[in-house]
Scaffold this motif. Structure first.
Motif, PDB file in Angstrom:
ATOM      1  N   THR A  35       0.852  -1.180   0.000  1.00  0.00           N
ATOM      2  CA  THR A  35       0.000   0.000   0.000  1.00  0.00           C
ATOM      3  C   THR A  35       0.894   1.237   0.000  1.00  0.00           C
ATOM      4  O   THR A  35       2.096   1.145   0.205  1.00  0.00           O
ATOM      5  CB  THR A  35      -0.964  -0.002   1.209  1.00  0.00           C
ATOM      6  N   ARG A  36       0.280   2.370  -0.212  1.00  0.00           N
ATOM      7  CA  ARG A  36       1.009   3.638  -0.192  1.00  0.00           C
ATOM      8  C   ARG A  36       0.352   4.513   0.864  1.00  0.00           C
ATOM      9  O   ARG A  36      -0.873   4.670   0.868  1.00  0.00           O
ATOM     10  CB  ARG A  36       0.943   4.290  -1.574  1.00  0.00           C
ATOM     11  N   ASN A  37       1.134   5.069   1.757  1.00  0.00           N
ATOM     12  CA  ASN A  37       0.593   5.911   2.822  1.00  0.00           C
ATOM     13  C   ASN A  37      -0.227   7.053   2.242  1.00  0.00           C
ATOM     14  O   ASN A  37       0.218   7.731   1.320  1.00  0.00           O
ATOM     15  CB  ASN A  37       1.720   6.476   3.691  1.00  0.00           C
ATOM     16  N   GLY A  38      -1.431   7.223   2.771  1.00  0.00           N
ATOM     17  CA  GLY A  38      -2.300   8.303   2.329  1.00  0.00           C
ATOM     18  C   GLY A  38      -3.146   7.979   1.117  1.00  0.00           C
ATOM     19  O   GLY A  38      -3.975   8.772   0.713  1.00  0.00           O
ATOM     20  N   ASP A  39      -2.946   6.810   0.509  1.00  0.00           N
ATOM     21  CA  ASP A  39      -3.731   6.397  -0.658  1.00  0.00           C
ATOM     22  C   ASP A  39      -4.711   5.305  -0.275  1.00  0.00           C
ATOM     23  O   ASP A  39      -4.514   4.593   0.685  1.00  0.00           O
ATOM     24  CB  ASP A  39      -2.818   5.822  -1.754  1.00  0.00           C
ATOM     25  N   ASN A  40      -5.738   5.173  -1.064  1.00  0.00           N
ATOM     26  CA  ASN A  40      -6.693   4.082  -0.901  1.00  0.00           C
ATOM     27  C   ASN A  40      -6.447   3.026  -1.968  1.00  0.00           C
ATOM     28  O   ASN A  40      -7.375   2.564  -2.627  1.00  0.00           O
ATOM     29  CB  ASN A  40      -8.126   4.604  -0.968  1.00  0.00           C
ATOM     30  N   VAL A  41      -5.187   2.670  -2.148  1.00  0.00           N
ATOM     31  CA  VAL A  41      -4.795   1.675  -3.138  1.00  0.00           C
ATOM     32  C   VAL A  41      -4.134   0.511  -2.407  1.00  0.00           C
ATOM     33  O   VAL A  41      -3.288   0.717  -1.548  1.00  0.00           O
ATOM     34  CB  VAL A  41      -3.818   2.267  -4.181  1.00  0.00           C
ATOM     35  N   MET A  42      -4.553  -0.700  -2.755  1.00  0.00           N
ATOM     36  CA  MET A  42      -3.999  -1.898  -2.157  1.00  0.00           C
ATOM     37  C   MET A  42      -3.643  -2.862  -3.281  1.00  0.00           C
ATOM     38  O   MET A  42      -4.428  -3.079  -4.196  1.00  0.00           O
ATOM     39  CB  MET A  42      -5.060  -2.545  -1.254  1.00  0.00           C
ATOM     40  N   ILE A  43      -2.449  -3.437  -3.208  1.00  0.00           N
ATOM     41  CA  ILE A  43      -2.027  -4.440  -4.179  1.00  0.00           C
ATOM     42  C   ILE A  43      -1.670  -5.701  -3.405  1.00  0.00           C
ATOM     43  O   ILE A  43      -0.885  -5.656  -2.464  1.00  0.00           O
ATOM     44  CB  ILE A  43      -0.831  -3.956  -5.011  1.00  0.00           C
ATOM     45  N   ILE A  44      -2.271  -6.807  -3.802  1.00  0.00           N
ATOM     46  CA  ILE A  44      -1.991  -8.100  -3.193  1.00  0.00           C
ATOM     47  C   ILE A  44      -1.326  -8.963  -4.248  1.00  0.00           C
ATOM     48  O   ILE A  44      -1.872  -9.166  -5.334  1.00  0.00           O
ATOM     49  CB  ILE A  44      -3.271  -8.751  -2.654  1.00  0.00           C
ATOM     50  N   VAL A  45      -0.143  -9.470  -3.919  1.00  0.00           N
ATOM     51  CA  VAL A  45       0.687 -10.186  -4.881  1.00  0.00           C
ATOM     52  C   VAL A  45       0.886 -11.631  -4.446  1.00  0.00           C
ATOM     53  O   VAL A  45       1.310 -11.897  -3.332  1.00  0.00           O
ATOM     54  CB  VAL A  45       2.060  -9.497  -5.029  1.00  0.00           C
ATOM     55  N   HIS A  46       0.572 -12.543  -5.354  1.00  0.00           N
ATOM     56  CA  HIS A  46       0.925 -13.957  -5.220  1.00  0.00           C
ATOM     57  C   HIS A  46       2.007 -14.190  -6.260  1.00  0.00           C
ATOM     58  O   HIS A  46       1.735 -14.582  -7.395  1.00  0.00           O
ATOM     59  CB  HIS A  46      -0.283 -14.865  -5.487  1.00  0.00           C
ATOM     60  N   GLN A  47       3.245 -13.897  -5.890  1.00  0.00           N
ATOM     61  CA  GLN A  47       4.340 -13.873  -6.853  1.00  0.00           C
ATOM     62  C   GLN A  47       4.581 -15.217  -7.550  1.00  0.00           C
ATOM     63  O   GLN A  47       4.704 -15.246  -8.774  1.00  0.00           O
ATOM     64  CB  GLN A  47       5.622 -13.392  -6.187  1.00  0.00           C
ATOM     65  N   PRO A  48       4.646 -16.353  -6.840  1.00  0.00           N
ATOM     66  CA  PRO A  48       4.916 -17.614  -7.544  1.00  0.00           C
ATOM     67  C   PRO A  48       3.877 -17.946  -8.619  1.00  0.00           C
ATOM     68  O   PRO A  48       4.196 -18.547  -9.640  1.00  0.00           O
ATOM     69  CB  PRO A  48       4.902 -18.660  -6.430  1.00  0.00           C
ATOM     70  N   GLU A  49       2.619 -17.545  -8.373  1.00  0.00           N
ATOM     71  CA  GLU A  49       1.553 -17.837  -9.326  1.00  0.00           C
ATOM     72  C   GLU A  49       1.412 -16.755 -10.395  1.00  0.00           C
ATOM     73  O   GLU A  49       0.676 -16.923 -11.355  1.00  0.00           O
ATOM     74  CB  GLU A  49       0.213 -17.990  -8.597  1.00  0.00           C
ATOM     75  N   GLY A  50       2.071 -15.628 -10.206  1.00  0.00           N
ATOM     76  CA  GLY A  50       1.969 -14.532 -11.167  1.00  0.00           C
ATOM     77  C   GLY A  50       0.622 -13.834 -11.105  1.00  0.00           C
ATOM     78  O   GLY A  50       0.138 -13.328 -12.116  1.00  0.00           O
ATOM     79  N   ILE A  51       0.020 -13.762  -9.910  1.00  0.00           N
ATOM     80  CA  ILE A  51      -1.307 -13.157  -9.758  1.00  0.00           C
ATOM     81  C   ILE A  51      -1.184 -11.891  -8.912  1.00  0.00           C
ATOM     82  O   ILE A  51      -0.606 -11.913  -7.824  1.00  0.00           O
ATOM     83  CB  ILE A  51      -2.300 -14.145  -9.109  1.00  0.00           C
ATOM     84  N   ILE A  52      -1.754 -10.803  -9.429  1.00  0.00           N
ATOM     85  CA  ILE A  52      -1.766  -9.523  -8.727  1.00  0.00           C
ATOM     86  C   ILE A  52      -3.207  -9.031  -8.667  1.00  0.00           C
ATOM     87  O   ILE A  52      -3.885  -8.947  -9.694  1.00  0.00           O
ATOM     88  CB  ILE A  52      -0.897  -8.476  -9.439  1.00  0.00           C
ATOM     89  N   PHE A  53      -3.663  -8.725  -7.469  1.00  0.00           N
ATOM     90  CA  PHE A  53      -4.980  -8.111  -7.276  1.00  0.00           C
ATOM     91  C   PHE A  53      -4.743  -6.662  -6.875  1.00  0.00           C
ATOM     92  O   PHE A  53      -3.902  -6.373  -6.023  1.00  0.00           O
ATOM     93  CB  PHE A  53      -5.754  -8.805  -6.148  1.00  0.00           C
ATOM     94  N   LYS A  54      -5.485  -5.738  -7.472  1.00  0.00           N
ATOM     95  CA  LYS A  54      -5.346  -4.330  -7.143  1.00  0.00           C
ATOM     96  C   LYS A  54      -6.723  -3.784  -6.785  1.00  0.00           C
ATOM     97  O   LYS A  54      -7.692  -3.995  -7.508  1.00  0.00           O
ATOM     98  CB  LYS A  54      -4.768  -3.539  -8.308  1.00  0.00           C
ATOM     99  N   ARG A  55      -6.763  -3.071  -5.683  1.00  0.00           N
ATOM    100  CA  ARG A  55      -8.018  -2.470  -5.236  1.00  0.00           C
ATOM    101  C   ARG A  55      -7.803  -0.978  -5.055  1.00  0.00           C
ATOM    102  O   ARG A  55      -6.878  -0.543  -4.363  1.00  0.00           O
ATOM    103  CB  ARG A  55      -8.472  -3.083  -3.917  1.00  0.00           C
TER     104      ARG A  55
END
Length: 59
Positions: A35-55
């Motif tokens: 996440t980034r301080n002060g932002d409403n952005v969240m990124i969840i990473v499953h690196q081995p599977e190559g999956i990125i969720f962004k909210r």
């Protein structure tokens, strides 16, 4: 963005995204949350599977 501790794999919005195609979104790794301080952005990473969720939350 900075990595933060979380219980991201139990987040309901992720389950809603993959609900229709669960066989194509299999994750076995522990997710990393960024996440980034002060932002409403969240990124969840499953690196081995190559999956990125962004909210992005707009208020």
């Amino acid at each position: 963005m900075i990595e933060v501790e979380t219980d991201a794999h139990n987040d309901p919005w992720i389950k809603e995204i993959i609900q229709q195609r669960q066989n194509e979104w299999i994750t076995n790794s522990e997710p990393k949350l960024y996440t980034r301080n002060g932002d409403n952005v969240m990124i969840i990473v499953h690196q081995p599977e190559g999956i990125i969720f962004k909210r992005v939350i707009n208020n």
